[in-house]
Design an enzyme around this catalytic site. Structure first.
Site, PDB file in Angstrom:
ATOM      1  N   SER A 149       0.749-110.198  -6.214  1.00 39.97           N
ATOM      2  CA  SER A 149       2.264-110.301  -7.425  1.00 39.97           C
ATOM      3  C   SER A 149       1.433-110.194  -8.096  1.00 39.97           C
ATOM      4  O   SER A 149       0.693-110.222  -8.501  1.00 39.97           O
ATOM      5  CB  SER A 149       2.571-112.208  -6.754  1.00 39.97           C
ATOM      6  OG  SER A 149       3.239-112.716  -7.398  1.00 39.97           O
ATOM      7  N   TYR A 162      -1.341-120.759  -7.053  1.00 39.04           N
ATOM      8  CA  TYR A 162      -0.407-119.412  -6.137  1.00 39.04           C
ATOM      9  C   TYR A 162      -1.734-117.933  -6.585  1.00 39.04           C
ATOM     10  O   TYR A 162      -1.912-117.239  -6.419  1.00 39.04           O
ATOM     11  CB  TYR A 162       0.522-119.005  -6.458  1.00 39.04           C
ATOM     12  CG  TYR A 162       1.583-118.135  -5.995  1.00 39.04           C
ATOM     13  CD1 TYR A 162       1.361-117.935  -4.080  1.00 39.04           C
ATOM     14  CD2 TYR A 162       2.672-117.212  -7.230  1.00 39.04           C
ATOM     15  CE1 TYR A 162       2.103-117.304  -3.658  1.00 39.04           C
ATOM     16  CE2 TYR A 162       2.431-115.961  -5.812  1.00 39.04           C
ATOM     17  CZ  TYR A 162       2.756-115.638  -4.612  1.00 39.04           C
ATOM     18  OH  TYR A 162       3.531-115.064  -4.214  1.00 39.04           O
TER      19      TYR A 162
HETATM   20  P1  NDP Z   1       9.375-114.959   2.969  1.00 34.51           P
HETATM   21  O1  NDP Z   1       9.605-115.760   2.456  1.00 34.51           O
HETATM   22  O2  NDP Z   1      10.496-114.081   3.663  1.00 34.51           O
HETATM   23  O3  NDP Z   1       8.940-114.066   4.026  1.00 34.51           O
HETATM   24  C1  NDP Z   1       6.822-114.704   4.563  1.00 34.51           C
HETATM   25  C2  NDP Z   1       6.365-113.997   5.786  1.00 34.51           C
HETATM   26  O4  NDP Z   1       5.342-115.284   6.121  1.00 34.51           O
HETATM   27  C3  NDP Z   1       7.430-114.804   7.158  1.00 34.51           C
HETATM   28  O5  NDP Z   1       7.797-113.726   7.641  1.00 34.51           O
HETATM   29  C4  NDP Z   1       6.636-115.888   7.047  1.00 34.51           C
HETATM   30  O6  NDP Z   1       6.877-115.904   8.833  1.00 34.51           O
HETATM   31  C5  NDP Z   1       5.314-115.451   6.937  1.00 34.51           C
HETATM   32  N1  NDP Z   1       4.354-116.500   7.007  1.00 34.51           N
HETATM   33  C6  NDP Z   1       4.477-117.351   6.272  1.00 34.51           C
HETATM   34  N2  NDP Z   1       3.074-118.478   6.976  1.00 34.51           N
HETATM   35  C7  NDP Z   1       2.414-117.725   7.783  1.00 34.51           C
HETATM   36  C8  NDP Z   1       1.705-118.259   8.988  1.00 34.51           C
HETATM   37  N3  NDP Z   1       0.747-119.047   8.937  1.00 34.51           N
HETATM   38  N4  NDP Z   1       1.383-116.914   9.386  1.00 34.51           N
HETATM   39  C9  NDP Z   1       2.114-116.071  10.394  1.00 34.51           C
HETATM   40  N5  NDP Z   1       3.094-115.708   8.870  1.00 34.51           N
HETATM   41  C10 NDP Z   1       3.206-116.514   7.766  1.00 34.51           C
HETATM   42  O7  NDP Z   1       8.436-114.175   1.895  1.00 34.51           O
HETATM   43  P2  NDP Z   1       8.248-112.778   0.582  1.00 34.51           P
HETATM   44  O8  NDP Z   1       9.344-111.200   1.851  1.00 34.51           O
HETATM   45  O9  NDP Z   1       8.724-112.790  -0.342  1.00 34.51           O
HETATM   46  O10 NDP Z   1       6.743-113.350   1.222  1.00 34.51           O
HETATM   47  C11 NDP Z   1       5.984-111.736   1.782  1.00 34.51           C
HETATM   48  C12 NDP Z   1       5.246-111.654   0.278  1.00 34.51           C
HETATM   49  O11 NDP Z   1       5.655-111.534  -0.310  1.00 34.51           O
HETATM   50  C13 NDP Z   1       4.248-112.482   0.283  1.00 34.51           C
HETATM   51  O12 NDP Z   1       2.835-112.535   0.599  1.00 34.51           O
HETATM   52  C14 NDP Z   1       4.526-113.425  -0.840  1.00 34.51           C
HETATM   53  O13 NDP Z   1       3.940-113.898  -1.412  1.00 34.51           O
HETATM   54  C15 NDP Z   1       4.885-112.190  -1.645  1.00 34.51           C
HETATM   55  N6  NDP Z   1       5.362-111.692  -2.854  1.00 34.51           N
HETATM   56  C16 NDP Z   1       6.522-112.482  -2.560  1.00 34.51           C
HETATM   57  C17 NDP Z   1       7.281-112.255  -3.862  1.00 34.51           C
HETATM   58  C18 NDP Z   1       9.337-112.506  -4.778  1.00 34.51           C
HETATM   59  O14 NDP Z   1       9.820-113.043  -5.442  1.00 34.51           O
HETATM   60  N7  NDP Z   1      10.032-113.565  -2.818  1.00 34.51           N
HETATM   61  C19 NDP Z   1       7.057-111.774  -5.634  1.00 34.51           C
HETATM   62  C20 NDP Z   1       5.435-111.275  -5.082  1.00 34.51           C
HETATM   63  C21 NDP Z   1       4.447-111.345  -3.733  1.00 34.51           C
HETATM   64  P3  NDP Z   1       6.820-116.899   9.081  1.00 34.51           P
HETATM   65  O15 NDP Z   1       7.338-118.811   8.711  1.00 34.51           O
HETATM   66  O16 NDP Z   1       7.715-117.132  11.096  1.00 34.51           O
HETATM   67  O17 NDP Z   1       5.938-117.790  10.040  1.00 34.51           O
END
Ligand code: NDP
Length: 253
Positions: A149, A162
Site C-alpha cells: 500500500s 496498518y
Molecule cells: P477487499 O476488502 O475488497 O478485499 C480483501 C480480501 O481479503 C477479501 O477477498 C477477503 O476475503 C480477503 N481476506 C480477508 N481476510 C482474510 C483471511 N483471513 N483469509 C483469507 N482471505 C482474507 O479489499 P481490497 O481489494 O481493497 O484489498 C486487497 C489488498 O489491497 C489488501 O491487502 C489491502 O491492504 C490492499 N490495499 C487496498 C487499498 C484500497 O484502498 N482498497 C489501498 C492499498 C492497499 P474474505 O473476507 O472472503 O476472506
C-alpha cells in the site's frame, strides 16, 4: 511484446472481492488457470462461474490465510488440481485504522495475522512450487506479487499498525527478492493508494466516516486499475523484473 499467461497457474488470495477478484478476471483473460482463495466460498463460486462461462479455468479454495495449515493446503490444492504454480498474488488484507490510544488491540492482532503472517504462510508454502515452475515451461520464470500500500511507504497519523504491517511486507519482499531472483522467481511489490473496494467497510462506523471525509473530492482507483498493474508485472518477458509499483488516484496527495 507482452507474454500471455497461457498454460500457467496462479493462486490469488483475497479473491472474493476488490483487487483480488479483478486480478483473477484479468489473469483468466490472459489464459491463466486461476485458484481463488478467501473465506467467503459463495463469492468465490460466483467468480469461478463467471470465469468458466468465458472459457477460462478456475478452482475455488475456501481458506483463512491466518491459519498456517489452511494457507499451506490452499497452495497444495492449487498445485494438485491445476498441475503447477507459476504465480502467487498475496493480496488478502484488512485495514482497521484509528488512533493508537485506546485502540481495540484485537484489530491490531487481526491486521498482523492477515496482512503479515497470512502473507508469510502463503509465501513459504508457494516458494518450492514457484522455484520449480521457474525452471520449466511455458515461461521459465515465476512470480510472487505482494500487495502492500502507499501505507507501506509513508506512515500517517491514525494508520500506525496498518502502516507497520505494510512496511513489513515491503521489507520482506525486498529481502526475498534478493534471495530468489537469480533463480528466476520475481518478487514484486504493488502499493496502491485509495481504491474503491470493500476494505473500508470492516472499520468501526466512526472511522468509516473519517476515511470518507479524508478522500472527499478524490476519484478513487478501481480494482481493475490495480489488476492492470499486477497483470503488467507478470506478463513481462523473463528478463524484466518489475520490482515495485506505487499507484495513486491522480487527486490523492
Ligand atoms: P477487499 O476488502 O475488497 O478485499 C480483501 C480480501 O481479503 C477479501 O477477498 C477477503 O476475503 C480477503 N481476506 C480477508 N481476510 C482474510 C483471511 N483471513 N483469509 C483469507 N482471505 C482474507 O479489499 P481490497 O481489494 O481493497 O484489498 C486487497 C489488498 O489491497 C489488501 O491487502 C489491502 O491492504 C490492499 N490495499 C487496498 C487499498 C484500497 O484502498 N482498497 C489501498 C492499498 C492497499 P474474505 O473476507 O472472503 O476472506
Amino acid at each position: 511484446m507482452p507474454d500471455r499467461l497461457d498454460g500457467t497457474v496462479a493462486l490469488i488470495t483475497g479473491a472474493s472481492s476488490g483487487i483480488g477478484e479483478a486480478t483473477a478476471l484479468a489473469f483468466a483473460e490472459q489464459g491463466a488457470a486461476v485458484a481463488l482463495a478467501a473465506r467467503r466460498a459463495d463469492r468465490l463460486e460466483a467468480l469461478a462461474a463467471k470465469i468458466r462461462e468465458a472459457g477460462g479455468t478456475a478452482v475455488t479454495i475456501a481458506a483463512d490465510v491466518t491459519d498456517e495449515q489452511q494457507a499451506r493446503e490452499a497452495v497444495k490444492r492449487t498445485a494438485a488440481e491445476l498441475g503447477r504454480l507459476d504465480t502467487l498474488v498475496n493480496n488478502a488484507g484488512v485495514m482497521l485504522v484509528g488512533p493508537v490510544v485506546d485502540a481495540p488491540v484485537k484489530e491490531w492482532e487481526r491486521m498482523v495475522q492477515v496482512n503479515l503472517l497470512g502473507l508469510l504462510y502463503c509465501a513459504h508454502a508457494a516458494l518450492p512450487h514457484l522455484l520449480e515452475a521457474a525452471e520449466s515451461q511455458p515461461r521459465r520464470v515465476a512470480d510472487m506479487v505482494n500487495i502492500s500500500s502507499v501505507a507501506g511507504r509513508t506512515a500517517r497519523r491514525g494508520f500506525g499498525v496498518y502502516n507497520a504491517t505494510k512496511h513489513a511486507v515491503g521489507a520482506f519482499s525486498e529481502s526475498l527478492r534478493q534471495e530468489v531472483t537469480g533463480r528466476h522467481v520475481r518478487v514484486s511489490l504493488v502499493e496502491p493508494g485509495a481504491v474503491e473496494t470493500e476494505l473500508v467497510s470492516q472499520n468501526r462506523p466512526e472511522i468509516q466516516e473519517l476515511l470518507g471525509q479524508r478522500f472527499t473530492g478524490v476519484e478513487r482507483l478501481q480494482a481493475a486499475d490495480i489488476a492492470d498493474a499486477i497483470n503488467y508485472i507478470v506478463t513481462r518477458p523473463r528478463r524484466v523484473a518489475v520490482n515495485e509499483i506505487l499507484i495513486r488516484p491522480t487527486e490523492q496527495e
